[in-house]
Write a protein that holds these residues in place. Structure first.
Motif, mmCIF file in Angstrom:
data_model
loop_
_atom_site.group_PDB
_atom_site.id
_atom_site.type_symbol
_atom_site.label_atom_id
_atom_site.label_comp_id
_atom_site.label_asym_id
_atom_site.label_seq_id
_atom_site.Cartn_x
_atom_site.Cartn_y
_atom_site.Cartn_z
ATOM 1 N N SER A 121 0.828 -1.218 0.000
ATOM 2 C CA SER A 121 0.000 0.000 0.000
ATOM 3 C C SER A 121 0.854 1.256 0.000
ATOM 4 O O SER A 121 0.435 2.300 -0.507
ATOM 5 N N ALA A 122 2.066 1.155 0.567
ATOM 6 C CA ALA A 122 2.973 2.299 0.616
ATOM 7 C C ALA A 122 3.831 2.419 -0.638
ATOM 8 O O ALA A 122 4.711 3.289 -0.717
ATOM 9 N N GLY A 123 3.588 1.567 -1.630
ATOM 10 C CA GLY A 123 4.325 1.647 -2.887
ATOM 11 C C GLY A 123 5.617 0.872 -2.917
ATOM 12 O O GLY A 123 6.405 1.017 -3.867
ATOM 13 N N VAL A 124 5.866 0.023 -1.917
ATOM 14 C CA VAL A 124 7.086 -0.782 -1.879
ATOM 15 C C VAL A 124 6.879 -2.038 -2.715
ATOM 16 O O VAL A 124 5.819 -2.689 -2.640
ATOM 17 N N HIS A 125 7.875 -2.382 -3.509
ATOM 18 C CA HIS A 125 7.815 -3.626 -4.275
ATOM 19 C C HIS A 125 8.068 -4.799 -3.329
ATOM 20 O O HIS A 125 9.116 -4.888 -2.700
ATOM 21 N N VAL A 126 7.092 -5.687 -3.227
ATOM 22 C CA VAL A 126 7.176 -6.817 -2.310
ATOM 23 C C VAL A 126 7.179 -8.116 -3.104
ATOM 24 O O VAL A 126 6.353 -8.323 -4.002
ATOM 25 N N THR A 127 8.123 -8.984 -2.776
ATOM 26 C CA THR A 127 8.230 -10.301 -3.399
ATOM 27 C C THR A 127 8.006 -11.370 -2.346
ATOM 28 O O THR A 127 8.547 -11.285 -1.241
ATOM 29 N N ARG A 128 7.195 -12.355 -2.693
ATOM 30 C CA ARG A 128 7.005 -13.497 -1.802
ATOM 31 C C ARG A 128 8.006 -14.589 -2.154
ATOM 32 O O ARG A 128 8.147 -14.959 -3.318
ATOM 33 N N VAL A 129 8.673 -15.108 -1.144
ATOM 34 C CA VAL A 129 9.518 -16.284 -1.303
ATOM 35 C C VAL A 129 8.881 -17.383 -0.467
ATOM 36 O O VAL A 129 8.868 -17.313 0.766
ATOM 37 N N VAL A 130 8.311 -18.373 -1.135
ATOM 38 C CA VAL A 130 7.546 -19.412 -0.460
ATOM 39 C C VAL A 130 8.457 -20.582 -0.115
ATOM 40 O O VAL A 130 9.107 -21.165 -0.994
ATOM 41 N N CYS A 131 8.502 -20.921 1.177
ATOM 42 C CA CYS A 131 9.257 -22.091 1.624
ATOM 43 C C CYS A 131 8.400 -23.339 1.442
ATOM 44 O O CYS A 131 7.206 -23.321 1.745
ATOM 45 N N PRO A 132 9.004 -24.419 0.988
ATOM 46 C CA PRO A 132 8.248 -25.669 0.912
ATOM 47 C C PRO A 132 8.065 -26.274 2.303
ATOM 48 O O PRO A 132 8.827 -25.988 3.231
ATOM 49 N N GLU A 133 7.017 -27.072 2.452
ATOM 50 C CA GLU A 133 6.813 -27.783 3.712
ATOM 51 C C GLU A 133 8.034 -28.654 4.007
ATOM 52 O O GLU A 133 8.561 -29.279 3.090
ATOM 53 N N PRO A 134 8.558 -28.658 5.219
ATOM 54 C CA PRO A 134 8.024 -28.165 6.495
ATOM 55 C C PRO A 134 8.382 -26.721 6.808
ATOM 56 O O PRO A 134 8.490 -26.364 7.975
ATOM 57 N N TRP A 135 8.563 -25.883 5.817
ATOM 58 C CA TRP A 135 8.642 -24.436 5.976
ATOM 59 C C TRP A 135 9.867 -23.978 6.749
ATOM 60 O O TRP A 135 9.800 -23.064 7.574
ATOM 61 N N ASP A 136 10.989 -24.596 6.450
ATOM 62 C CA ASP A 136 12.254 -24.215 7.078
ATOM 63 C C ASP A 136 12.810 -22.997 6.353
ATOM 64 O O ASP A 136 12.998 -23.017 5.136
ATOM 65 N N VAL A 137 13.094 -21.930 7.106
ATOM 66 C CA VAL A 137 13.576 -20.703 6.486
ATOM 67 C C VAL A 137 14.918 -20.921 5.790
ATOM 68 O O VAL A 137 15.264 -20.178 4.860
ATOM 69 N N ALA A 138 15.648 -21.928 6.196
ATOM 70 C CA ALA A 138 16.925 -22.216 5.547
ATOM 71 C C ALA A 138 16.730 -22.604 4.081
ATOM 72 O O ALA A 138 17.674 -22.510 3.284
ATOM 73 N N ALA A 139 15.513 -23.028 3.730
ATOM 74 C CA ALA A 139 15.229 -23.407 2.343
ATOM 75 C C ALA A 139 14.738 -22.234 1.506
ATOM 76 O O ALA A 139 14.455 -22.399 0.314
ATOM 77 N N ALA A 140 14.637 -21.061 2.101
ATOM 78 C CA ALA A 140 14.127 -19.897 1.376
ATOM 79 C C ALA A 140 15.167 -19.383 0.390
ATOM 80 O O ALA A 140 16.302 -19.077 0.771
#
Length: 376
Positions: A121-140
Motif C-alpha cells: 500500500s505504501a508503494g514498496v515492491h514486495v516479493t514473496r519467497v515461499v518455503c516448501p513444507e516443512p517451511w524451514d527458512v533455511a530453504a528460502a
C-alpha cells in the motif's frame, strides 16, 4: 469455552483470500474461538494497573510513562534504551517499515499477511519467497538484491520455530532483516534437562541490521488495546520514526507495556509458555488420534492442520459453533489448511466432536468456496 469477540471487522468477511482478512473475521458472538490466537482473559493484575490510570486520560501521555515503558523493555531484553520503540501494536511496526524506503522487500511465506499488505500500500515492491513444507527458512531462496527481508519466528500460521542461526543467515550488507516475534514469548525449549524461554529470539541481540517486532496483545489478552514494541539500533529507530505523529502510543498502552515487561509480567509469560506447551502437546495428540492431519512441528500457541474441502469443513464447524481460521490467504498454503489456536483439552474435545460429526455427514458438506457470513 474460550470467549469470542463481541465485535469484529467485516470488510473482508466474504473473501477468504483477502490480505486484510484475519482470524477475528471468523468469530461471531457465542462461538468457541479457535480462530484468534489470544490467550484466554486479561490477567486481573493487568486490568488493575490499567484501571488506576483511567483518571489520567484527560491529559496527554506523559514523557515519564513513555520512559518507564522503554526502561522496562530495555531491562527485560538487556538492550540500550535508545534501541527500544513502543508501538501502538505490532501492526504499527510493520507500517513504519516503509519509512526505510526499501527497493525490494521479501516476505518469507507462508507468513502473517500484514507486512505485505502495508508495504504494498505504501508503494514498496514486495516479493514473496515461499518455503516448501516443512517451511524451514533455511530453504528460502531469497534474492541477493533484496534490501529488506521479513520473517516470522515462530511463523504464523505454520507455528514453525526457526533457529536463531537460520534467521541470522539472512543478513547481508545493505539489507535489513525484520523478525516478527509476536508469539516468541510463549516458545520454550528443553536443552540438557534445562528449560529455556524464548530460545531462538533475537530481541536481546543488537545486530545493526535487524529489527525485532514484538506484541503483548496475544499472551496478555490485550488485542483491543493495541500495544507492542520493537528493538533495533538507534539509527534504525531514528529512520523509522521520522515524521511519526506526536503521542503515537497512549497512556494505557504505555502502562500495559510497562506491566507486561515487569518481573510480574515476565513471570506470567513464562507460565503461559508452559501451559501452551502442555496444551499444544495434548491437542496435537488428540487431533492425530482423531485422524486429523497436524502439519509440521508446532512450537507456538496455534497449530496448522490439513483437511480435504477445508472451506466446507470450516463452515460446518462454524455451524456447530466452532470458529477456525482458514489459511486461504496465506501464500504457499490454501483453503485446505486451517489454523487452530491452542486450547484446553476439554475445549479441543468439543472441536473434535464437531469435526467427527462432519465426517459422519460428509455427503452434506457444502461446495468448497461457499463461505458463510461469519459476521452475522
Amino acid at each position: 469455552m474460550i470467549p469470542s469477540a463481541t465485535h469484529h471487522r467485516t470488510a473482508a468477511a466474504g473473501d477468504l483470500t483477502a490480505l486484510d482478512r484475519h482470524g477475528d473475521d471468523d468469530v461471531a458472538p457465542g462461538m468457541v474461538d479457535f480462530a484468534v490466537n489470544v490467550r484466554g482473559r486479561t490477567p486481573g493484575w493487568m486490568l488493575d494497573a490499567l484501571a488506576v490510570r483511567l483518571p489520567d486520560l484527560a491529559g496527554y501521555p506523559l514523557r515519564d510513562d513513555h520512559d518507564a515503558a522503554v526502561d522496562a523493555i530495555a531491562q527485560a531484553h538487556e538492550r540500550d534504551r535508545r534501541e527500544v520503540l513502543p508501538l501502538a501494536g505490532a501492526a504499527e511496526g510493520f507500517a513504519l517499515l516503509a519509512r526505510l524506503r526499501p527497493r525490494t522487500a521479501v516476505v518469507i511465506a507462508p507468513t502473517f499477511t500484514e507486512p505485505e499488505r502495508v508495504l504494498t500500500s505504501a508503494g514498496v515492491h514486495v516479493t514473496r519467497v515461499v518455503c516448501p513444507e516443512p517451511w524451514d527458512v533455511a530453504a528460502a531462496d531469497v534474492p541477493d538484491d533484496a534490501d529488506m527481508v521479513i520473517v516470522g519466528n515462530p511463523t504464523n500460521p505454520t507455528s514453525v520455530l526457526h533457529t536463531r542461526e537460520a534467521i541470522e543467515s539472512l543478513r547481508r550488507p545493505g539489507r535489513v532483516v525484520v523478525v516478527d516475534e509476536a508469539f516468541a514469548d510463549v516458545t520454550l525449549a528443553v536443552r540438557s534437562g534445562v528449560e529455556i524461554d524464548e530460545p531462538e529470539s533475537l530481541v536481546g541481540i543488537a545486530h545493526p541490521d535487524v529489527i525485532v517486532i514484538r506484541s503483548i496483545t496475544k499472551t496478555f489478552a490485550l488485542a483491543g488495546l493495541r500495544a507492542g514494541y520493537l528493538c533495533a539500533t538507534a539509527d534504525l529507530i531514528g529512520d523509522l520514526t521520522a515524521g511519526r505523529p506526536h503521542w503515537p502510543v497512549g497512556t494505557l498502552q504505555l502502562t500495559a507495556l510497562r506491566a507486561a515487561l515487569s518481573d510480574r509480567g515476565r513471570a506470567h509469560a513464562r507460565a503461559q509458555a508452559r501451559i501452551v506447551r502442555a496444551d499444544r502437546e495434548a491437542m496435537c495428540a488428540a487431533l492425530t488420534d482423531a485422524g486429523i492431519d497436524v502439519c509440521g512441528t508446532p512450537a507456538a500457541s496455534f497449530v496448522l492442520v490439513r483437511t480435504i474441502d477445508g472451506t466446507a469443513r470450516k463452515n460446518h464447524l462454524a455451524r456447530a459453533g466452532h470458529a477456525v481460521r482458514s489459511c486461504a490467504n496465506f501464500a504457499g498454503l490454501g483453503p485446505d489448511h486451517l489454523r487452530l489456536a491452542v486450547r484446553e483439552p476439554h475445549v479441543v474435545a468439543g472441536l473434535i466432536a464437531a469435526w467427527r460429526g462432519d465426517d459422519d455427514a460428509e455427503h452434506h458438506l457444502d461446495t468448497p468456496g461457499t463461505d458463510i457470513d461469519d459476521g452475522n
